[in-house]
Scaffold this motif. Structure first.
Motif, PDB file in Angstrom:
ATOM      1  N   MET A   1       0.835  -1.202   0.000  1.00  0.00           N
ATOM      2  CA  MET A   1       0.000   0.000   0.000  1.00  0.00           C
ATOM      3  C   MET A   1       0.871   1.253   0.000  1.00  0.00           C
ATOM      4  SD  MET A   1      -0.864   2.486   2.339  1.00  0.00           S
ATOM      5  CE  MET A   1      -1.945   3.890   2.164  1.00  0.00           C
ATOM      6  N   GLY A   2       1.876   1.294   0.898  1.00  0.00           N
ATOM      7  CA  GLY A   2       2.698   2.488   1.036  1.00  0.00           C
ATOM      8  C   GLY A   2       3.446   2.853  -0.237  1.00  0.00           C
ATOM      9  N   ILE A   3       4.007   1.852  -0.891  1.00  0.00           N
ATOM     10  CA  ILE A   3       4.781   2.114  -2.114  1.00  0.00           C
ATOM     11  C   ILE A   3       3.875   2.609  -3.231  1.00  0.00           C
ATOM     12  CG2 ILE A   3       6.142   1.012  -3.927  1.00  0.00           C
ATOM     13  CD1 ILE A   3       7.311  -0.801  -1.691  1.00  0.00           C
ATOM     14  N   LEU A   4       2.764   1.937  -3.449  1.00  0.00           N
ATOM     15  CA  LEU A   4       1.848   2.346  -4.518  1.00  0.00           C
ATOM     16  C   LEU A   4       1.274   3.734  -4.257  1.00  0.00           C
ATOM     17  CD1 LEU A   4      -0.074  -0.995  -5.162  1.00  0.00           C
ATOM     18  CD2 LEU A   4       1.536   0.120  -6.703  1.00  0.00           C
ATOM     19  N   ALA A   5       0.854   3.989  -3.019  1.00  0.00           N
ATOM     20  CA  ALA A   5       0.235   5.273  -2.692  1.00  0.00           C
ATOM     21  C   ALA A   5       1.252   6.411  -2.717  1.00  0.00           C
ATOM     22  CB  ALA A   5      -0.442   5.198  -1.328  1.00  0.00           C
ATOM     23  N   SER A   6       2.477   6.163  -2.244  1.00  0.00           N
ATOM     24  CA  SER A   6       3.492   7.222  -2.229  1.00  0.00           C
ATOM     25  C   SER A   6       3.868   7.644  -3.640  1.00  0.00           C
ATOM     26  CB  SER A   6       4.730   6.760  -1.459  1.00  0.00           C
ATOM     27  OG  SER A   6       5.389   5.690  -2.123  1.00  0.00           O
ATOM     28  N   HIS A   7       3.942   6.684  -4.554  1.00  0.00           N
ATOM     29  CA  HIS A   7       4.250   7.036  -5.943  1.00  0.00           C
ATOM     30  C   HIS A   7       3.067   7.726  -6.609  1.00  0.00           C
ATOM     31  CE1 HIS A   7       8.254   5.288  -6.685  1.00  0.00           C
ATOM     32  NE2 HIS A   7       7.936   4.433  -5.736  1.00  0.00           N
ATOM     33  N   ALA A   8       1.857   7.377  -6.195  1.00  0.00           N
ATOM     34  CA  ALA A   8       0.677   8.058  -6.735  1.00  0.00           C
ATOM     35  C   ALA A   8       0.631   9.508  -6.270  1.00  0.00           C
ATOM     36  CB  ALA A   8      -0.594   7.328  -6.303  1.00  0.00           C
TER      37      ALA A   8
ATOM     38  N   ILE B   1       6.929   3.942 -10.417  1.00  0.00           N
ATOM     39  CA  ILE B   1       7.738   2.988  -9.660  1.00  0.00           C
ATOM     40  C   ILE B   1       8.848   2.430 -10.531  1.00  0.00           C
ATOM     41  CG2 ILE B   1       7.672   0.796  -8.390  1.00  0.00           C
ATOM     42  CD1 ILE B   1       4.728   1.373  -7.783  1.00  0.00           C
ATOM     43  N   LEU B   2       8.491   2.120 -11.766  1.00  0.00           N
ATOM     44  CA  LEU B   2       9.450   1.621 -12.764  1.00  0.00           C
ATOM     45  C   LEU B   2       9.215   2.338 -14.089  1.00  0.00           C
ATOM     46  CD1 LEU B   2       9.430  -2.282 -12.315  1.00  0.00           C
ATOM     47  CD2 LEU B   2      11.312  -0.735 -11.749  1.00  0.00           C
ATOM     48  N   GLU B   3      10.281   2.549 -14.827  1.00  0.00           N
ATOM     49  CA  GLU B   3      10.164   3.082 -16.187  1.00  0.00           C
ATOM     50  C   GLU B   3      10.674   2.085 -17.220  1.00  0.00           C
ATOM     51  OE1 GLU B   3      12.029   6.871 -16.487  1.00  0.00           O
ATOM     52  OE2 GLU B   3      10.663   7.839 -15.068  1.00  0.00           O
ATOM     53  N   HIS B   4      11.618   1.247 -16.799  1.00  0.00           N
ATOM     54  CA  HIS B   4      12.184   0.226 -17.676  1.00  0.00           C
ATOM     55  C   HIS B   4      12.241  -1.094 -16.919  1.00  0.00           C
ATOM     56  CE1 HIS B   4      13.363   3.409 -20.477  1.00  0.00           C
ATOM     57  NE2 HIS B   4      13.922   4.054 -19.455  1.00  0.00           N
TER      58      HIS B   4
ATOM     59  N   PHE C   1       9.374  -1.750 -18.329  1.00  0.00           N
ATOM     60  CA  PHE C   1       7.999  -1.344 -18.605  1.00  0.00           C
ATOM     61  C   PHE C   1       7.608  -0.284 -17.588  1.00  0.00           C
ATOM     62  CE2 PHE C   1       8.036  -5.074 -15.866  1.00  0.00           C
ATOM     63  CZ  PHE C   1       7.251  -4.681 -14.791  1.00  0.00           C
ATOM     64  N   LEU C   2       6.578   0.474 -17.917  1.00  0.00           N
ATOM     65  CA  LEU C   2       6.127   1.552 -17.048  1.00  0.00           C
ATOM     66  C   LEU C   2       5.203   1.000 -15.971  1.00  0.00           C
ATOM     67  CD1 LEU C   2       6.021   4.603 -16.468  1.00  0.00           C
ATOM     68  CD2 LEU C   2       4.012   4.727 -17.968  1.00  0.00           C
ATOM     69  N   LEU C   3       5.534   1.275 -14.712  1.00  0.00           N
ATOM     70  CA  LEU C   3       4.703   0.865 -13.582  1.00  0.00           C
ATOM     71  C   LEU C   3       4.489   2.074 -12.695  1.00  0.00           C
ATOM     72  CD1 LEU C   3       3.262  -1.344 -11.934  1.00  0.00           C
ATOM     73  CD2 LEU C   3       5.447  -1.817 -10.808  1.00  0.00           C
ATOM     74  N   GLU C   4       3.243   2.504 -12.581  1.00  0.00           N
ATOM     75  CA  GLU C   4       2.927   3.704 -11.824  1.00  0.00           C
ATOM     76  C   GLU C   4       2.220   3.351 -10.520  1.00  0.00           C
ATOM     77  OE1 GLU C   4       2.364   7.137 -15.151  1.00  0.00           O
ATOM     78  OE2 GLU C   4       0.654   5.786 -14.869  1.00  0.00           O
ATOM     79  N   GLY C   5       2.197   4.312  -9.616  1.00  0.00           N
ATOM     80  CA  GLY C   5       1.480   4.141  -8.365  1.00  0.00           C
ATOM     81  C   GLY C   5      -0.020   4.270  -8.576  1.00  0.00           C
ATOM     82  N   THR C   6      -0.765   3.977  -7.532  1.00  0.00           N
ATOM     83  CA  THR C   6      -2.223   4.067  -7.627  1.00  0.00           C
ATOM     84  C   THR C   6      -2.812   4.363  -6.259  1.00  0.00           C
ATOM     85  OG1 THR C   6      -4.249   2.890  -8.240  1.00  0.00           O
ATOM     86  CG2 THR C   6      -2.502   1.575  -7.277  1.00  0.00           C
ATOM     87  N   LYS C   7      -3.992   4.988  -6.260  1.00  0.00           N
ATOM     88  CA  LYS C   7      -4.733   5.235  -5.028  1.00  0.00           C
ATOM     89  C   LYS C   7      -5.987   4.369  -4.962  1.00  0.00           C
ATOM     90  CE  LYS C   7      -5.014   9.714  -5.649  1.00  0.00           C
ATOM     91  NZ  LYS C   7      -5.382  11.118  -5.365  1.00  0.00           N
TER      92      LYS C   7
END
Length: 327
Positions: free
Chosen positions: A72-79, A85-88, A90-96
């Motif tokens: 939860m913390g990693i996904l929410a902090s990046h959101a 979270i990652l660009e290579h 592949f692209l991985l973004e955070g979420t709320k």
């Protein structure tokens, strides 16, 4: 059995009615306490599957609780920072989005439980306890040495994650969400206990040799139960992080594992509503005695000692006036 069923229903209604009454009276903190009870009880339900049904005494379940929290913390902090979270490669973004976070928390904690269980369950007794403790502490120290997400100071989340159709910033709505999840997981735990798999799991706890003679594999049965147990603890960790809007290595420590085990023992090991009763006792003692003394856990220890010595069926067994089912 009928008495315990009625008692369980009364406990469930009480947990529902008190926050609703507090909402009407504007007692927001009472709602928060009830929400915390639901979240911690959920972690206890997870451990109760391994401990109460399978006889697996684990001191490493905080690992799964913490993994869910960090998911939860990693996904929410990046959101909240709008940084991927990652660009290579592949692209991985955070979420709320709570459903997405819960799904990832369940998957990650399940995979961790599979890896830890696959090794730990090759042992038993004190060796099993120590191996689960060792794995939990390894993850704890890894989190401390992970500066990208706060290290020893932990990671603060300044947003409350979202659930479709609800305003999760409203305490009563977030409580309702946690309460419904707890109810659903308790129901699933009940179905699991009374299923063929649940009967086989209890058989492995009672007599492993006889279980093998009827063609069952105790190792596989216990591993599945351990993974399910870890997944539930991971979901509880994600909810706990969302409730506090904070995640730290403490969630992974052996102290947290001990607290979750206390919930189960206080309520009555193997009993369906034991984690809920144990979590409620723990939170209420902390609330009422914590302001009186910094050493309020002395009273918790005395209560735990009394339960172990004089009420092996836990508080529920004592109130229902029946012998412990797992002596």
């Amino acid at each position: 059995m009928i008495r315990e069923t009625h008692l369980n229903a009364a406990i469930w209604l009480f947990l529902l009615i008190v926050p609703l009454a507090a909402w009407q009276m504007g007692e927001i903190y009472t709602i928060t306490l009830a929400t915390k009870i639901c979240v911690l009880a959920l972690a206890g339900v997870g451990l109760n599957i391994a401990l109460g049904l399978g006889g697996m005494i684990s001191l490493g379940h905080a690992a799964f609780f913490g993994i869910g929290g960090y998911a939860m913390g990693i996904l929410a902090s990046h959101a909240q920072s709008y940084a991927p979270i990652l660009e290579h490669p592949f692209l991985l973004e955070g979420t709320k989005s709570m459903p997405v976070i819960w799904l990832l928390a369940i998957i990650m904690s399940g995979l961790a439980a599979l890896a830890i269980g696959a090794l730990s369950l090759r042992t038993n007794g004190a060796y099993f306890i120590m191996i689960t403790l060792a794995f939990g502490q390894m993850l704890y120290f890894f989190a401390i040495s992970w500066p990208a997400y706060g290290g020893e100071d932990g990671l603060a989340i300044y947003v409350r994650n979202e659930f479709p159709g609800l305003n999760t910033l409203v305490p009563i709505q977030f409580f309702a969400l946690c309460f419904l999840i707890l109810t659903a997981v308790i129901f699933l735990s009940s179905r699991l206990e009374n299923s063929r798999f649940g009967m086989a799991l209890q058989a492995t706890r009672q007599n492993e040799t006889r279980t093998r003679t009827v063609g069952l594999t105790p190792y596989k049965i216990r591993l599945i139960a351990f993974v399910v147990s870890g997944m539930i603890c991971g979901l509880a960790g994600a909810l706990s992080a969302d409730l506090n809007r904070f995640v730290s290595p403490v969630m992974l420590s052996w102290h947290t594992s001990g607290e979750i085990m206390i919930f189960v023992i206080l309520g009555g090991t193997g009993r369906l509503f034991a984690p809920l009763v144990g979590a409620a006792i723990y939170i209420l003692l902390e609330h009422f005695l914590g302001g009186v003394s910094d050493y309020w856990q002395i009273f918790l220890g005395l209560l735990l000692l009394m339960v172990v010595l004089f009420a092996p069926g836990g508080v529920i067994g004592l109130l229902a006036k029946r012998e412990a089912a797992h002596d």
